[in-house]
Design a protein around this motif. Sequence first.
Motif, PDB file in Angstrom:
ATOM      1  N   TYR A 157      20.918 -25.694 -16.656  1.00  0.00           N
ATOM      2  CA  TYR A 157      19.477 -25.873 -16.859  1.00  0.00           C
ATOM      3  C   TYR A 157      18.763 -26.104 -15.533  1.00  0.00           C
ATOM      4  O   TYR A 157      17.645 -25.602 -15.317  1.00  0.00           O
ATOM      5  N   TYR A 158      19.405 -26.854 -14.639  1.00  0.00           N
ATOM      6  CA  TYR A 158      18.797 -27.111 -13.330  1.00  0.00           C
ATOM      7  C   TYR A 158      18.626 -25.800 -12.552  1.00  0.00           C
ATOM      8  O   TYR A 158      17.585 -25.564 -11.930  1.00  0.00           O
ATOM      9  N   ASN A 159      19.643 -24.949 -12.595  1.00  0.00           N
ATOM     10  CA  ASN A 159      19.573 -23.674 -11.875  1.00  0.00           C
ATOM     11  C   ASN A 159      18.472 -22.780 -12.434  1.00  0.00           C
ATOM     12  O   ASN A 159      17.775 -22.080 -11.677  1.00  0.00           O
ATOM     13  N   TYR A 160      18.307 -22.795 -13.754  1.00  0.00           N
ATOM     14  CA  TYR A 160      17.234 -21.994 -14.347  1.00  0.00           C
ATOM     15  C   TYR A 160      15.868 -22.519 -13.906  1.00  0.00           C
ATOM     16  O   TYR A 160      14.992 -21.745 -13.507  1.00  0.00           O
ATOM     17  N   LEU A 161      15.691 -23.841 -13.966  1.00  0.00           N
ATOM     18  CA  LEU A 161      14.426 -24.429 -13.541  1.00  0.00           C
ATOM     19  C   LEU A 161      14.160 -24.148 -12.068  1.00  0.00           C
ATOM     20  O   LEU A 161      13.010 -23.931 -11.667  1.00  0.00           O
TER      21      LEU A 161
END
Length: 248
Positions: A157-161
């Motif tokens: 999720y962090y990488n997507y954000l």
Amino acid sequence: MSLGFEKTAVTEVDGDWAAAEQFNLALEQLANRRCEHIQVEGKKIASKVATYAEAMLHRTVALADGAAQNWNGGNTLCAALCARAVVETVAQLFYVKNGVSVALKAQELSHIDRIVEQGTFATRLDDHLKESPELKAQRITTWLDKLERELPGVRRYYNYLSDVVHPSYVGTFQLFASLDSATGTVSFSESKKRDKNTLEAILRPLMLIVLAKECFEQFDGFIKQVAELKQEPVGERPSEDNSGEEAG
């Protein structure tokens, strides 16, 4: 203005209102914990622990509510920016909490002092590091790796954000533009990615504030335990209103 997500801003994209309500409740509980003033008389290290925790509490509430309010207002990019910063903040909080816990069990007050000093005053600004090179901020990946081992999926999720908030394809064209291949017309809209999937990508990492709440509760206990231990004199670092933070 009330904290958190508005129901219509969630349900209009068929989002999970039950999850948003859970987030809103946790956010309200965190907000109600905040203090305007703290003071731990005669216990320098305990005071440093309390100061770190309170500053992180204020930061967590500001960012988490910022994500929700920006989503409510239709600003998907800024909602993602705040949500990403929440992940970083909780990752650091979790990392420092674990470090203090281990040091406290060993009654290593000097180690607790060093951990909290680093957590509070870490910076990458060269002017600050000339006098205190030991305060060079750690890489965010260090904190995220620790949190990922505890909560698998956080990095995804962090990488997507990160892709959303950076000027990449996802954060520029995909976020704002649509191409009509038949006519060659490119149309732009601030609400193009205001959909269920984007909301989920923002709301799921925001639920880390539940973990943050547990961490702050543990810090309450740490402060009392540190205050009860015999403490050697330690130096004080003057607070600065414009102290630097790692941007990520």
